[in-house]
Design an enzyme around this catalytic site. Structure first.
Site, short mmCIF file in Angstrom:
data_model
loop_
_atom_site.label_atom_id
_atom_site.label_comp_id
_atom_site.label_asym_id
_atom_site.label_seq_id
_atom_site.Cartn_x
_atom_site.Cartn_y
_atom_site.Cartn_z
N TYR A 14 -4.47 -3.48 7.02
CA TYR A 14 -4.12 -3.46 5.58
C TYR A 14 -3.96 -4.89 5.09
O TYR A 14 -3.43 -4.89 3.77
CB TYR A 14 -2.91 -2.41 4.99
CG TYR A 14 -4.13 -1.09 5.19
CD1 TYR A 14 -5.43 -0.55 5.31
CD2 TYR A 14 -2.85 -0.58 7.00
CE1 TYR A 14 -5.23 0.27 5.40
CE2 TYR A 14 -4.11 0.45 7.72
CZ TYR A 14 -5.05 1.19 6.82
OH TYR A 14 -5.41 2.19 7.59
N HIS A 19 -4.51 -2.31 -1.96
CA HIS A 19 -3.01 -1.41 -1.82
C HIS A 19 -1.90 -2.49 -1.45
O HIS A 19 -1.09 -2.02 -1.11
CB HIS A 19 -3.59 -0.32 -0.69
CG HIS A 19 -3.10 0.61 -1.40
ND1 HIS A 19 -2.38 1.14 -2.61
CD2 HIS A 19 -2.81 2.11 -0.80
CE1 HIS A 19 -2.28 2.32 -2.99
NE2 HIS A 19 -2.85 3.20 -1.41
N ASN A 66 2.06 6.46 1.02
CA ASN A 66 1.84 7.87 0.73
C ASN A 66 2.95 8.44 1.15
O ASN A 66 3.87 10.11 0.53
CB ASN A 66 0.82 8.68 1.03
CG ASN A 66 -1.03 8.59 0.38
OD1 ASN A 66 -0.89 7.55 0.45
ND2 ASN A 66 -2.09 8.90 1.44
N ASN A 112 -0.03 7.50 -5.43
CA ASN A 112 0.43 7.80 -4.17
C ASN A 112 1.78 7.53 -3.54
O ASN A 112 2.28 8.52 -3.22
CB ASN A 112 -0.83 8.55 -2.91
CG ASN A 112 -2.07 9.39 -3.65
OD1 ASN A 112 -1.69 10.73 -4.80
ND2 ASN A 112 -2.70 9.56 -3.03
#
Length: 187
Positions: A14, A19, A66, A112
């Protein structure tokens, strides 16, 4: 004492995704303050810095986006500070790529990770630095977009945007008013 948290996802896959802009920006804060994320506590990688004689905690939650609020809640409790001394850096699909928006409070919008933070700490009254990622030329579902890697042609734009967001976080931790920081860095 301020706690500056960059939201993101901990796995290497990631690292260069939209994000993870919060992770990247808080890493830029650490670089500017010449500190490293050396320890893991409160479900986060943590670095300790000093600004104007005051301790500042920098954090990258390892809870995945999240569930970021769990780590933030634990950090606030451990360091006995409240949300008025919290700064959260994160990506925001609702604003154009390359933009920085600082706010003293507000809703989670479509994010989120911010929903989790607000739910866990029980307030939305804390400073947030939003890093715009929306590209009007890309038409894929938001979840696919935020987990995709930044395009090579946009890499420099996002490097400078994260650095600007880091400078804004440092200004807040120095005690500059949110209004002054907004005037200087929003846009």
């Amino acid at each position: 004492m301020y706690i500056i948290v960059g939201l993101g996802n901990p796995e290497e896959k990631y690292l260069k995704t939209f994000h993870n802009m919060g992770y990247i920006a808080v890493g830029d804060v650490a670089a500017k303050l010449n500190v490293k994320f050396k320890k893991k506590e409160c479900e986060a990688y943590v670095a300790e810095a000093n600004i104007n004689g005051e301790k500042v905690i920098l954090a990258r939650p390892v809870t995945y986006m999240n569930a970021s609020g769990r780590a933030v809640k634990q950090l606030l409790a451990k360091y006995k500070t409240d949300a008025s001394h919290l700064v959260v850096l994160y990506d925001d699909y609702d604003i154009p790529k390359g933009s920085v928006r600082i706010r003293p409070s507000g809703s989670a919008g479509t994010h989120n990770g911010m929903r989790s933070v607000i739910a866990e700490i029980g307030t939305s009254d804390f400073a947030r630095i939003r890093i715009g990622i929306h590209d009007s030329e890309v038409n894929i579902p938001i979840i696919n977009y935020v987990l995709s890697e930044v395009k090579k042609e946009d890499y420099e734009l996002f490097i400078s945007t994260c650095q600007r967001a880091a400078e804004a976080a440092i200004a807040l931790a120095e005690g500059q008013s949110v209004e002054n920081v907004m005037t200087k860095y929003n846009g």
